[in-house]
Each structure stands twice: as C-alpha cells, then as structure tokens.
Design an enzyme around this catalytic site. Structure first.
Site, mmCIF file in Angstrom:
data_model
loop_
_atom_site.group_PDB
_atom_site.id
_atom_site.type_symbol
_atom_site.label_atom_id
_atom_site.label_comp_id
_atom_site.label_asym_id
_atom_site.label_seq_id
_atom_site.Cartn_x
_atom_site.Cartn_y
_atom_site.Cartn_z
ATOM 1 N N ASP A 1 0.968 -1.196 0.340
ATOM 2 C CA ASP A 1 0.128 0.011 0.040
ATOM 3 C C ASP A 1 1.091 1.187 -0.129
ATOM 4 O O ASP A 1 1.675 1.295 0.094
ATOM 5 C CB ASP A 1 -1.041 -0.079 1.378
ATOM 6 C CG ASP A 1 -1.630 1.500 1.516
ATOM 7 O OD1 ASP A 1 -2.487 1.168 0.683
ATOM 8 O OD2 ASP A 1 -1.857 1.692 2.341
ATOM 9 N N ASP B 1 -1.061 5.121 0.895
ATOM 10 C CA ASP B 1 -0.864 6.166 2.042
ATOM 11 C C ASP B 1 -0.503 5.824 3.435
ATOM 12 O O ASP B 1 -1.708 4.788 3.517
ATOM 13 C CB ASP B 1 -1.608 7.038 1.250
ATOM 14 C CG ASP B 1 -1.720 7.369 0.090
ATOM 15 O OD1 ASP B 1 -0.482 8.093 0.110
ATOM 16 O OD2 ASP B 1 -2.637 7.080 -0.647
HETATM 17 C C1 XBP Z 1 -5.600 5.642 0.732
HETATM 18 C C2 XBP Z 1 -6.620 6.973 0.009
HETATM 19 C C3 XBP Z 1 -6.743 8.174 -0.229
HETATM 20 C C4 XBP Z 1 -5.954 8.974 0.496
HETATM 21 C C5 XBP Z 1 -5.952 10.492 -1.166
HETATM 22 O O1 XBP Z 1 -6.103 4.716 0.569
HETATM 23 O O2 XBP Z 1 -7.444 6.717 0.650
HETATM 24 O O3 XBP Z 1 -7.857 8.370 -0.691
HETATM 25 O O4 XBP Z 1 -6.153 9.594 1.471
HETATM 26 O O5 XBP Z 1 -5.298 9.788 -2.569
HETATM 27 P P1 XBP Z 1 -5.252 3.557 0.859
HETATM 28 P P2 XBP Z 1 -6.839 10.356 -3.496
HETATM 29 O O6 XBP Z 1 -3.493 4.090 1.405
HETATM 30 O O7 XBP Z 1 -5.767 2.086 1.435
HETATM 31 O O8 XBP Z 1 -4.645 3.231 -0.707
HETATM 32 O O9 XBP Z 1 -7.613 11.770 -3.337
HETATM 33 O O10 XBP Z 1 -5.746 10.526 -4.998
HETATM 34 O O11 XBP Z 1 -7.904 9.489 -3.210
HETATM 35 MG MG MG Z 2 -3.695 3.351 3.456
#
Ligand code: XBP
Ligand code: MG
Length: 261
Positions: A8, A10
């Site tokens: 993953d 973020d």
């Molecule tokens: C990450 C997210 C993303 C980020 C923002 O989830 O939910 O929405 O917060 O990015 P994960 P975007 O780590 O589970 O992938 O605004 O591009 O969605």
């Molecule tokens: Mg995440």
C-alpha cells in the site's frame, strides 16, 4: 514460498495523510472558493472513506451549504479532487514527507534477493509518482514489477480489485505474496484477495484491532514484538527472513487462501 511483497502507499510507504493529502485538500477548497476546511481530527474520521473523491462527496452529504443536486455535487467533487491532486504533487516533495522506517531496507532486500515488489493503492498514479520520485529518485519504477493505482483499479478498498490486479500483473498466486497495509480498509481488501497481510500501524490507525492480520507492528524497523497469531514469539525488525517465517507458519497456501476468504 514468498515470491512477492505488495505495498500500500498512503500510510504504509509514507505518512502522507495528515501533512500531505489533508493540506492539499484544504488548499484545493480555498482555491475553488469553498468554505470547508478539514482539521487533523476531522480528516482522521473521514479516512474511513477510501478515495479522495469519495471522501469529498461523503463530507458534502452533511453540509447544508453543499449543492443540492447530485450531479452538481459530483462535478464539484471532481473539480476539487483534481485540484487537490495537482496541489499534492507539487507539495509532497517540498513538505519533505519521507519513507517510513524500514521501508527502504525492505525494498532493497526485495531487489537483492529477487523477491518481486508491487504497489496496490487507491490513490492516483501522479501522486504515487510524486512521492516516490522525491524519495527513491526519478527512476524509482525499476523497484516495482507492478504498480496498480486508482486509474487501473477504480473500485476502492476494501474492494480487492487493486490486489487482484497486482497479483495478475506479478503472475503470482495469493499464497506466494504478502501485503503490507496500514488501514482497516486496506487489510480487508488484501484479505479478500486471499493475501496474508502484515499491518504497519500509521498515525491515523493506531488503535484499530486489525483482526485477521498475519502480524501487526508499529513500523517495519521496530524491534518490538510483533502481534502475530501465526508466530506468537515473532519480533521486529520486519525483514524478508521474518516474513518468510511468518508465511511458512500459516501452513499450506491454498488452505490459507480459503481461510482468509
Ligand atoms: C488512501 C486513500 C486515498 C488518499 C488520498 O488509501 O484512501 O484516498 O487518502 O488519495 P490506501 P486520493 O492507503 O488504502 O490506498 O485523493 O488520490 O484518493
Ligand atoms: Mg493506506
């Protein structure tokens, strides 16, 4: 046999949410002339909704001043989200958001030991590129044999779409891979794809239970004991050797995949 790690982005590769995405969302609200701002606590609650566009729409539902018509709301959410992503890309390098402890070491081990690495994220490719270019250099892509982003897998976690696409691109069975995640939605997505998952707790998900995880750690470099049912005595730092031990302790991959589902 451990053939691949699926990462993953973020919260797992880097702590991007509070000081990265959140700041860019607020800058986008300001640039588009809407009065909303997300403080750190509010944003933490909103993270239950995966995907920035979906998060904006969810927030609008409780704001009387948001446009009444669903079509106008969706158009505004799209505009805000596009603006936010452009601002995030510009902001992420300047903000100095680094990789979390132990990430680079584990990626280096993958490269030197021929274990494949992949990305499975709900965020967009531009955001991933900006973060990894700043931290791993212009040519970061050589480290990953599959990079699945929102553009490739539009169904957001906890849907397993991104993980299933990563497995396909890696030509790997679920039982040959381990996912690295930080959120309940991410864990649910990886488990639904049949992939054993190690959780590295991020700032916004410190107190979640993470039932079903192969192991839970504070970060990949921590030497503290891992919370693991598979190997109760396991401790960090997380390395390919310790991940192999964890995976082996869970038994036959096919049986495990059925259990996880
Ligand atoms: C990450 C997210 C993303 C980020 C923002 O989830 O939910 O929405 O917060 O990015 P994960 P975007 O780590 O589970 O992938 O605004 O591009 O969605
Ligand atoms: Mg995440």
């Amino acid at each position: 046999m451990l053939r691949a790690l699926i990462w993953d982005v973020d919260g797992t590769l880097a702590e991007t949410e509070r000081d990265g995405h959140r700041v860019a969302f607020n800058d986008a609200f300001e640039a588009c002339g809407v009065p909303w701002r997300w403080d750190a606590d509010t944003y933490g609650r909103l993270l239950q909704v995966a995907g920035g566009y979906e998060r904006i729409l969810h927030d609008m539902a409780s704001r009387p001043e948001a446009p009444a018509s669903p079509r106008t709301r969706e158009a505004l959410a799209r505009e805000l989200h596009q603006r936010k992503n452009a601002l995030y890309e510009a902001h992420v390098a300047a903000a100095g958001i680094g990789l979390r402890p132990g990430v680079r070491e584990l990626l280096d081990e993958c490269a030197s030991q021929g274990v494949r690495a992949a990305i499975a994220t709900t965020t967009g490719r531009g955001n991933v590129n900006a973060l990894l270019r700043a931290n791993l250099g212009e040519h970061w892509g050589w480290r990953f044999q599959a990079v699945v982003c929102a553009e490739d897998a539009p169904r957001k976690k906890p849907d397993p779409q991104a993980y299933l696409a990563a497995l396909r691109q890696l030509r790997c069975e679920a039982g040959e891979a381990i996912a690295l995640e930080d959120s309940p939605n991410g864990l649910a997505a990886a488990l639904a794809a049949g992939i054993a998952t190690v959780v590295t707790r991020s700032a916004y998900f410190q107190h979640c239970a993470f039932d079903g995880a192969l192991a839970v750690c504070d970060d990949l470099a921590s030497t503290a004991p891992l919370r693991s049912d598979a190997v109760p005595s396991a401790h960090g730092p997380v390395s390919l050797a310790s991940l192999r031990r964890l995976l082996a302790a869970t038994g036959d991959p096919a049986a495990r995949a059925v259990r996880l589902r």
